[in-house]
Design a protein around this motif. Structure first.
Motif, PDB file in Angstrom:
ATOM      1  N   ALA A 120       0.828  -1.206   0.000  1.00 29.62           N
ATOM      2  CA  ALA A 120       0.000   0.000   0.000  1.00 29.62           C
ATOM      3  C   ALA A 120       0.866   1.260   0.000  1.00 29.62           C
ATOM      4  N   ILE A 121       1.950   1.239   0.751  1.00 33.01           N
ATOM      5  CA  ILE A 121       2.866   2.387   0.832  1.00 33.01           C
ATOM      6  C   ILE A 121       3.501   2.647  -0.535  1.00 33.01           C
ATOM      7  N   GLU A 122       3.861   1.575  -1.182  1.00 35.44           N
ATOM      8  CA  GLU A 122       4.433   1.665  -2.530  1.00 35.44           C
ATOM      9  C   GLU A 122       3.439   2.314  -3.498  1.00 35.44           C
ATOM     10  N   LYS A 123       2.177   1.891  -3.406  1.00 34.69           N
ATOM     11  CA  LYS A 123       1.166   2.412  -4.338  1.00 34.69           C
ATOM     12  C   LYS A 123       0.749   3.827  -4.006  1.00 34.69           C
ATOM     13  N   GLU A 124       0.629   4.147  -2.720  1.00 35.53           N
ATOM     14  CA  GLU A 124       0.106   5.449  -2.319  1.00 35.53           C
ATOM     15  C   GLU A 124       1.181   6.522  -2.237  1.00 35.53           C
ATOM     16  N   GLY A 125       2.434   6.118  -2.124  1.00 30.98           N
ATOM     17  CA  GLY A 125       3.489   7.113  -1.967  1.00 30.98           C
ATOM     18  C   GLY A 125       3.412   7.862  -0.649  1.00 30.98           C
ATOM     19  N   ARG A 126       2.782   7.262   0.346  1.00 32.17           N
ATOM     20  CA  ARG A 126       2.744   7.835   1.704  1.00 32.17           C
ATOM     21  C   ARG A 126       3.343   6.808   2.637  1.00 32.17           C
ATOM     22  N   THR A 127       4.054   7.268   3.674  1.00 30.21           N
ATOM     23  CA  THR A 127       4.696   6.310   4.574  1.00 30.21           C
ATOM     24  C   THR A 127       4.325   6.574   6.019  1.00 30.21           C
ATOM     25  N   PRO A 128       3.167   6.104   6.439  1.00 31.73           N
ATOM     26  CA  PRO A 128       2.811   6.256   7.848  1.00 31.73           C
ATOM     27  C   PRO A 128       3.827   5.546   8.737  1.00 31.73           C
ATOM     28  N   GLU A 149       7.142 -13.108  19.335  1.00 31.71           N
ATOM     29  CA  GLU A 149       7.162 -13.002  17.866  1.00 31.71           C
ATOM     30  C   GLU A 149       7.536 -11.602  17.371  1.00 31.71           C
ATOM     31  N   ILE A 150       7.813 -10.704  18.315  1.00 33.40           N
ATOM     32  CA  ILE A 150       8.140  -9.321  17.921  1.00 33.40           C
ATOM     33  C   ILE A 150       9.409  -9.287  17.065  1.00 33.40           C
ATOM     34  N   GLY A 151      10.422 -10.020  17.484  1.00 35.87           N
ATOM     35  CA  GLY A 151      11.718  -9.981  16.784  1.00 35.87           C
ATOM     36  C   GLY A 151      11.576 -10.348  15.314  1.00 35.87           C
ATOM     37  N   ALA A 152      10.848 -11.417  15.040  1.00 38.37           N
ATOM     38  CA  ALA A 152      10.687 -11.874  13.651  1.00 38.37           C
ATOM     39  C   ALA A 152       9.877 -10.860  12.839  1.00 38.37           C
ATOM     40  N   LEU A 153       8.841 -10.270  13.466  1.00 36.29           N
ATOM     41  CA  LEU A 153       8.037  -9.284  12.740  1.00 36.29           C
ATOM     42  C   LEU A 153       8.869  -8.034  12.439  1.00 36.29           C
ATOM     43  N   LEU A 154       9.734  -7.668  13.382  1.00 38.80           N
ATOM     44  CA  LEU A 154      10.616  -6.513  13.159  1.00 38.80           C
ATOM     45  C   LEU A 154      11.595  -6.777  12.010  1.00 38.80           C
ATOM     46  N   ASP A 155      12.141  -7.985  11.977  1.00 37.73           N
ATOM     47  CA  ASP A 155      13.055  -8.343  10.881  1.00 37.73           C
ATOM     48  C   ASP A 155      12.344  -8.228   9.540  1.00 37.73           C
ATOM     49  N   LEU A 156      11.119  -8.753   9.499  1.00 35.47           N
ATOM     50  CA  LEU A 156      10.342  -8.687   8.259  1.00 35.47           C
ATOM     51  C   LEU A 156      10.062  -7.229   7.887  1.00 35.47           C
ATOM     52  N   ALA A 157       9.640  -6.429   8.890  1.00 33.61           N
ATOM     53  CA  ALA A 157       9.316  -5.025   8.633  1.00 33.61           C
ATOM     54  C   ALA A 157      10.539  -4.294   8.071  1.00 33.61           C
ATOM     55  N   ARG A 158      11.698  -4.576   8.632  1.00 31.08           N
ATOM     56  CA  ARG A 158      12.908  -3.901   8.145  1.00 31.08           C
ATOM     57  C   ARG A 158      13.215  -4.333   6.728  1.00 31.08           C
ATOM     58  N   ALA A 159      13.034  -5.618   6.444  1.00 27.99           N
ATOM     59  CA  ALA A 159      13.288  -6.117   5.084  1.00 27.99           C
ATOM     60  C   ALA A 159      12.335  -5.458   4.090  1.00 27.99           C
ATOM     61  N   LEU A 160      11.144  -5.099   4.554  1.00 30.89           N
ATOM     62  CA  LEU A 160      10.153  -4.460   3.680  1.00 30.89           C
ATOM     63  C   LEU A 160      10.275  -2.933   3.702  1.00 30.89           C
ATOM     64  N   ASN A 161      11.292  -2.411   4.391  1.00 29.87           N
ATOM     65  CA  ASN A 161      11.492  -0.962   4.510  1.00 29.87           C
ATOM     66  C   ASN A 161      10.381  -0.234   5.243  1.00 29.87           C
ATOM     67  N   LEU A 162       9.736  -0.913   6.168  1.00 28.16           N
ATOM     68  CA  LEU A 162       8.684  -0.261   6.950  1.00 28.16           C
ATOM     69  C   LEU A 162       9.319   0.460   8.134  1.00 28.16           C
ATOM     70  N   SER A 163       8.729   1.594   8.489  1.00 30.13           N
ATOM     71  CA  SER A 163       9.294   2.384   9.573  1.00 30.13           C
ATOM     72  C   SER A 163       8.586   2.066  10.894  1.00 30.13           C
ATOM     73  N   VAL A 164       9.097   1.096  11.624  1.00 28.72           N
ATOM     74  CA  VAL A 164       8.506   0.725  12.916  1.00 28.72           C
ATOM     75  C   VAL A 164       9.202   1.515  14.018  1.00 28.72           C
ATOM     76  N   GLN A 165       8.413   2.288  14.772  1.00 25.44           N
ATOM     77  CA  GLN A 165       9.017   3.170  15.768  1.00 25.44           C
ATOM     78  C   GLN A 165       8.731   2.780  17.200  1.00 25.44           C
ATOM     79  N   GLY A 166       7.818   1.829  17.392  1.00 29.65           N
ATOM     80  CA  GLY A 166       7.499   1.537  18.782  1.00 29.65           C
ATOM     81  C   GLY A 166       6.504   0.412  18.942  1.00 29.65           C
ATOM     82  N   LEU A 167       5.994   0.324  20.164  1.00 33.59           N
ATOM     83  CA  LEU A 167       5.076  -0.740  20.555  1.00 33.59           C
ATOM     84  C   LEU A 167       3.812  -0.136  21.154  1.00 33.59           C
ATOM     85  N   MET A 168       2.730  -0.894  21.038  1.00 39.69           N
ATOM     86  CA  MET A 168       1.445  -0.459  21.584  1.00 39.69           C
ATOM     87  C   MET A 168       0.819  -1.647  22.307  1.00 39.69           C
TER      88      MET A 168
END
Ligand SMILES: *Cc1c(COP(=O)(O)O)cnc(C)c1O
Length: 226
Positions: A120-128, A149-168
């Motif tokens: 979606a980020i790729e298509k919309e050109g916005r990076t929440p 499972e946080i560690g594995a999700l973070l690895d995936l997010a980084r591989a996808l260039n997602l900007s993960v800044q924290g936890l909720m």
């Protein structure tokens, strides 16, 4: 959205909450202004939200993509520097609309959603910016990823260039919330994630004492939801 909102009462409650956040920061020995209030406006219409915008609040939270799409584009046009947070669960088929509207998505909680957001980020050109929602009480009915499972999700997010800044997190309702807040703080430190979104109307003081950077407060500002 049943009774007409009372703008005076809403602004007064908003000011009271701001004051209480500042007091909680000070008593926790934290810098004044270090905690961001996310005003949770779900179920409330523009007439209830406007007094809070007029009072200077610029960070808001909504639970549902569809509901937010109905009211926020117009409000964001009026107040362009508004930052909108998605705090409810996100279905992959709404990822594109969510990326278009929200500035922060607090509920990344599974690999499939990470892939959908990247597309979606790729298509919309916005990076929440993103937070990972953690299900600390291991509650089957709640969304959120297990802490392990946080560690594995973070690895995936980084591989996808997602900007993960924290936890909720949303602690189990029946328990004393403090130990969950402390647990989220430990996980944030472990994964070097700066932002911690935790604490709602009933328990934001404890969350601030435990290190919350964002508190999500709805009913204490807007009144009871119906
Ligand atoms: C509704 C909601 C809030 C705000 O709850 P209040 O008790 O009204 O302050 C905070 N976080 C999430 C995820 C919510 O759904």
């Amino acid at each position: 959205m049943t009774e007409p909102p009372d703008p005076g009462a809403i602004s007064a409650r908003y000011q009271k909450v701001l004051g209480e956040i500042r007091v909680a920061e000070a008593s926790a020995g934290r810098a004044v202004g270090s905690v961001t209030l996310v005003a949770v406006s779900k179920t409330f219409g523009a007439e209830a939200i406007r007094p809070v915008l007029a009072a200077g609040q610029r960070v808001f939270g909504e639970n549902r993509v569809q509901e937010a799409m109905a009211k926020w584009p117009a409000l964001k046009a009026e107040y362009p520097h508004t930052e909108l947070h998605l705090i409810g669960p996100l279905q992959t088929n709404k990822a594109r609309e969510a990326v278009r509207l929200f500035d922060v998505i607090e509920t990344l909680d599974r690999p499939k959603l990470a892939h959908a957001l990247a597309a979606a980020i790729e298509k919309e050109g916005r990076t929440p910016r993103l937070l990972i929602e953690v299900n600390l009480g291991a509650e089957a009915q709640k969304s959120g990823i297990a802490p392990g499972e946080i560690g594995a999700l973070l690895d995936l997010a980084r591989a996808l260039n997602l900007s993960v800044q924290g936890l909720m997190c949303i602690p189990p309702q029946e328990d004393e919330p403090m130990r969950y807040f402390e647990e989220l703080e430990r996980l944030g430190a472990k994964y070097r994630l700066e932002k911690l979104s935790m604490g709602m109307s009933a328990d934001f003081r404890a969350a601030i004492a435990a290190g919350a950077t964002h508190v999500r407060i709805g009913s204490a500002i807007f009144g009871a939801r119906h």
